[in-house]
Design a protein around this motif. Structure first.
Motif, short mmCIF file in Angstrom:
data_model
loop_
_atom_site.label_atom_id
_atom_site.label_comp_id
_atom_site.label_asym_id
_atom_site.label_seq_id
_atom_site.Cartn_x
_atom_site.Cartn_y
_atom_site.Cartn_z
N ARG A 331 0.81 -1.22 0.00
CA ARG A 331 0.00 0.00 0.00
C ARG A 331 0.85 1.27 0.00
NH1 ARG A 331 -5.35 -0.39 1.68
NH2 ARG A 331 -5.42 1.81 1.03
N ALA A 332 2.02 1.27 0.65
CA ALA A 332 2.70 2.55 0.86
C ALA A 332 4.20 2.53 0.61
CB ALA A 332 2.46 3.03 2.30
N VAL A 333 4.82 1.37 0.39
CA VAL A 333 6.28 1.32 0.30
C VAL A 333 6.77 0.88 -1.07
CG1 VAL A 333 8.35 0.23 1.24
CG2 VAL A 333 6.52 0.93 2.78
N PHE A 334 6.23 -0.20 -1.60
CA PHE A 334 6.78 -0.75 -2.84
C PHE A 334 6.57 0.16 -4.04
CE2 PHE A 334 6.77 -5.45 -1.41
CZ PHE A 334 8.01 -5.26 -0.85
N GLY A 335 5.51 0.97 -4.04
CA GLY A 335 5.31 1.92 -5.14
C GLY A 335 6.44 2.94 -5.22
N PRO A 336 6.70 3.70 -4.13
CA PRO A 336 7.85 4.62 -4.16
C PRO A 336 9.18 3.90 -4.36
CG PRO A 336 6.37 5.14 -2.34
CD PRO A 336 5.90 3.85 -2.92
N PHE A 337 9.31 2.68 -3.84
CA PHE A 337 10.57 1.94 -3.99
C PHE A 337 10.85 1.63 -5.46
CE2 PHE A 337 12.84 -2.22 -3.92
CZ PHE A 337 14.02 -1.76 -3.36
N LYS A 338 9.85 1.14 -6.19
CA LYS A 338 10.05 0.84 -7.61
C LYS A 338 10.34 2.12 -8.41
CE LYS A 338 9.53 -3.61 -7.85
NZ LYS A 338 8.43 -4.21 -8.60
N LYS A 339 9.69 3.20 -8.06
CA LYS A 339 9.94 4.46 -8.76
C LYS A 339 11.36 4.94 -8.54
CE LYS A 339 8.00 9.11 -9.35
NZ LYS A 339 6.95 10.06 -8.90
N MET A 340 11.84 4.85 -7.31
CA MET A 340 13.21 5.26 -7.04
C MET A 340 14.22 4.31 -7.67
SD MET A 340 12.79 8.06 -5.54
CE MET A 340 14.53 8.32 -5.33
N ILE A 341 13.88 3.03 -7.77
CA ILE A 341 14.76 2.07 -8.45
C ILE A 341 14.91 2.45 -9.92
CG2 ILE A 341 14.84 -0.30 -9.31
CD1 ILE A 341 15.86 -0.19 -6.54
N ASN A 342 13.79 2.81 -10.58
CA ASN A 342 13.87 3.22 -11.98
C ASN A 342 14.72 4.47 -12.14
OD1 ASN A 342 12.39 1.20 -13.22
ND2 ASN A 342 10.44 2.23 -12.94
N THR A 343 14.56 5.43 -11.23
CA THR A 343 15.35 6.66 -11.31
C THR A 343 16.84 6.37 -11.12
OG1 THR A 343 13.47 7.93 -10.45
CG2 THR A 343 15.63 8.97 -10.34
N ALA A 344 17.17 5.54 -10.13
CA ALA A 344 18.57 5.20 -9.89
C ALA A 344 19.17 4.42 -11.06
CB ALA A 344 18.69 4.39 -8.60
N THR A 345 18.39 3.55 -11.68
CA THR A 345 18.89 2.81 -12.83
C THR A 345 19.10 3.72 -14.02
OG1 THR A 345 17.62 0.91 -12.02
CG2 THR A 345 18.50 0.76 -14.25
N ASP A 346 18.19 4.69 -14.23
CA ASP A 346 18.40 5.67 -15.30
C ASP A 346 19.70 6.45 -15.08
OD1 ASP A 346 16.20 5.09 -16.82
OD2 ASP A 346 14.89 6.51 -15.82
N ASN A 347 19.95 6.86 -13.85
CA ASN A 347 21.18 7.59 -13.56
C ASN A 347 22.41 6.72 -13.79
OD1 ASN A 347 19.59 9.77 -12.80
ND2 ASN A 347 19.61 9.22 -10.63
N TRP A 348 22.32 5.43 -13.44
CA TRP A 348 23.45 4.54 -13.67
C TRP A 348 23.74 4.39 -15.16
CZ3 TRP A 348 25.04 0.21 -16.15
CH2 TRP A 348 26.17 -0.45 -15.66
N MET A 349 22.69 4.28 -15.99
CA MET A 349 22.89 4.14 -17.43
C MET A 349 23.52 5.40 -18.02
SD MET A 349 21.96 1.10 -18.19
CE MET A 349 22.07 1.31 -19.96
N ARG A 350 23.17 6.57 -17.51
CA ARG A 350 23.78 7.81 -18.01
C ARG A 350 25.24 7.93 -17.58
NH1 ARG A 350 18.67 9.81 -16.16
NH2 ARG A 350 17.27 10.22 -17.91
N ASN A 351 25.56 7.44 -16.38
CA ASN A 351 26.92 7.54 -15.89
C ASN A 351 27.84 6.44 -16.41
OD1 ASN A 351 26.21 9.79 -14.32
ND2 ASN A 351 25.61 8.50 -12.57
#
Length: 646
Positions: A331-351
């Motif tokens: 209900r409250a944790v896995f949604g933000p967690f997946k979103k932050m995982i996608n953001t961190a992975t995007d940053n890793w691909m750029r770096n």
């Protein structure tokens, strides 16, 4: 008909309350009409016509511009609006095209006047739908979230009440504080992310973003949070047979890990997670803690239950297919967690341009996303919105149970109800239904209560002069106060259950043309996994039942394994002596191609087709089955553990 008509004047837009006040002042004080028109800033001619209608006895008089080409009246459109809200509330919403088809069927069946073009397309026009949505701003075009039939039907009042009964039982028994109530679940982190939105040029048909590969590999991450906002470091399960501790050195501080061939949580890995959980939480037999989890097969093993009982961990399982509403992590944790995982992975691909992400980089990605998503605020909000802590068994209303009212198969009622409509409907154009003052504003929780409420409503049909009823003049439809309204079919809305406007001059209502779907009885079958239910797994009766179930399952597996071993022995004896020289592993595989079977290692169960190049295998002297040389102590007279036990 123009789709977006721009109004050039404000005439006819004055609220009727202004005319009503002016008419009252004219009747009581005798003020002249022109003076009142200047005072209230309205047209004196329009005010004169309104006062004339009021003096004639028309208390519901209206003035101003009115639509003359409307297909449906306001009451009829209100009934259609309520029907659409009801359909979306039970997860069977209508698309814009289906709404237009329904509008055409309603207009045709009720002999309404509508454009001839509707006959050609067999549906209402786009202009009608646009105007209908403008006249009813509570409706909007939404993208629904896919929900399985199992989830829609399993999240019902009976299952939820059973869970809260068990939760209240353990809370009263052990007096758990919020810091002692934990929830754990697994989620998958993949090496191929879903790219976030970017700014790009208009008019380009396709905008791309770089990902690591077409299809990624999945690493399971087990997370645990408590009702006070705390959490423990995550636990990783890698899709690797040979796991090493250095694989998580880039992960969050204090994290742990394991590995298996599939990468999913299994019984051995769940036992390792429990050891990690005990190390972080430090429960004891005197100071127990409560762990809420789902009914996954890896969570229900004898070794795990014994470990929990010895270390003061009380296990409580959710009802099957109900975690999307009852589990705080979902209900409250896995949604933000997946979103932050996608953001961190995007940053890793750029770096790291031109570099492919592997599963060894995932712990570092989780370390970046974990502190921003698994927060105290999200954890507390998850336990609050599910009613676990603070304990609130009435957190879910009839609106939440509305999908199960259509697909709730176990409910059987011995009364005459049309099979296409799960709740009774009454035609108030011919009879005046009066809601009883004792009727509740919630759905019945059992078939007996439902039968009583229906009998009460049918008895009250003959009582037309009871207190609390209000009949509008010139209209045969019934209007009741908000406190006495009773809903015979669940209609989600701002105030819980709303009663659909009765047919309002509709001879054929939307429900008559398109009744809500109703699932038939479930087919009983013994195939597949055993159906679970919410239970306190560490209680002795539940633990004994699970242990007996495991004994029966292992006995069946052993019987199948013995039969397979006997079959291979007979096959070996029948082919013994036909060839010259020692048979190699490759030749044995070629001879068995006709059986269309692949050989597996007796120890790790890895297939020969997926083994590494030049990997050494050894064969049992008795049953002639194969094992990795690395998995056993290879010698010339190797005998497997199955043959040794025999």
């Amino acid at each position: 008909m123009p789709r977006h008509r721009i109004r050039n004047t404000s005439r006819g837009t004055t609220d009727m309350e202004v005319y009503r006040k002016a008419a009252e002042e004219h009747c009581k004080e005798g003020t002249k009409i022109r003076a009142l028109a200047r005072k209230y800033n309205v047209c004196h001619v329009t005010l004169y016509r309104y006062i004339k209608k009021v003096k004639a006895g028309n208390t519901n008089a209206v003035v101003g511009y009115r639509s003359v080409n409307r297909v449906f009246s306001s009451d009829e459109e209100k009934a259609l609006q309520d029907y659409l809200i009801e359909c979306s509330g039970v997860y069977f919403g209508l698309s814009p095209c289906e709404v237009r088809k329904l509008a055409y069927e309603l207009a045709n069946k009720n002999k309404k006047k509508f454009p001839d073009k509707w006959h050609d397309t067999q549906m209402a026009g786009k202009e009608w739908l646009t105007g209908f949505l403008k006249r009813h701003p509570s409706l909007s075009l939404r993208s629904p979230q896919a929900t399985s039939l199992s989830r829609a039907s399993s999240f019902n009042e009976h299952n939820v009440n059973k869970f809260f009964d068990n939760l209240g039982n353990v809370m009263d028994r052990y007096n758990f504080e919020p810091k002692d109530i934990w929830n754990m679940d697994e989620t998958g982190v993949t090496t191929v992310q879903k790219p976030s939105k970017i700014i790009a040029q208009k008019g380009i048909k396709q905008v791309g973003a770089v990902t690591s590969a077409e299809r990624g590999r999945l690493v399971t991450v087990a997370v645990a949070i408590n009702a006070q906002g705390g959490h423990i470091p995550p636990f990783f399960v890698f899709p690797l047979k040979r796991y090493q501790d250095h694989m998580i050195r880039e992960g969050p501080v204090g994290c742990a890990g394991a590995g298996n061939n599939s990468g999913w949580m299994q019984e051995a890995e769940f036992l390792l997670f429990l050891e990690h959980f005990k190390k972080q939480v430090k429960p004891t037999v005197e100071q127990k803690c409560l762990l809420l989890l789902d009914n996954h097969a890896s969570h229900i093993s004898i070794l795990a239950l014994d470990f929990c009982k010895m270390n003061g961990i009380v296990l409580l399982s959710f009802p099957p297919h109900c975690t999307h509403k009852l589990q705080p992590l979902d209900r409250a944790v896995f949604g933000p967690f997946k979103k932050m995982i996608n953001t961190a992975t995007d940053n890793w691909m750029r770096n790291h341009p031109g570099q492919t992400m592997t599963i060894h980089y995932i712990p570092g990605i989780v370390r970046e996303a974990f502190p921003f998503s698994v927060t105290d605020r999200n954890a507390i909000a998850g336990f609050t919105c599910t009613g676990i802590s603070p304990f609130n068994r009435n957190i879910f209303t009839a609106v939440d149970f509305a999908p199960s009212s259509v697909t709730d198969r176990p409910l059987q009622i011995n009364i005459e109800i049309p099979p296409t409509d799960p709740w009774p409907s009454f035609d108030v154009t011919s009879t005046k239904e009066v809601a009883s003052e004792t009727s509740a504003d919630v759905l019945p929780t059992s078939s007996d209560q439902l039968t009583d409420s229906i009998n009460l409503s049918s008895k009250s049909q003959s009582a037309q002069d009871l207190p609390g009823t209000l009949f509008a003049e010139g209209n045969s439809s019934l209007t009741t106060p908000a406190s006495d309204q009773r809903s015979h079919s669940p209609v989600p809305g701002p105030s819980g259950l709303q009663q659909i406007s009765s047919s309002q001059s509709f001879n054929f209502t939307p429900k008559d043309l398109r009744p809500l779907p109703q699932a038939g009885p479930r087919t009983a079958t013994n195939k597949g996994r055993k159906k679970r239910k919410t239970a306190i797994l560490t209680d002795t009766p539940e633990k004994n039942a699970i242990e007996e179930e495991y004994k029966q399952r292992n006995k069946a597996k052993k019987t199948v394994l013995q039969a397979e071993t006997e079959k291979r022995k007979r096959k070996f004896i029948s082919t013994k002596g036909k060839g010259k020289g020692k048979k190699t592993r490759k030749e044995d595989k070629e001879n068995n191609k006709s059986d269309d079977e692949d050989c597996f290692c007796l120890v790790c169960l890895e297939s020969f087709s997926s083994s590494r190049p030049n990997e050494q295998w050894t064969q049992c002297m008795e049953c002639k089955m194969w094992s990795h040389v690395e998995c056993v102590n290879d010698d010339e007279n190797y005998v497997c553990h199955n043959c040794e036990s025999e």
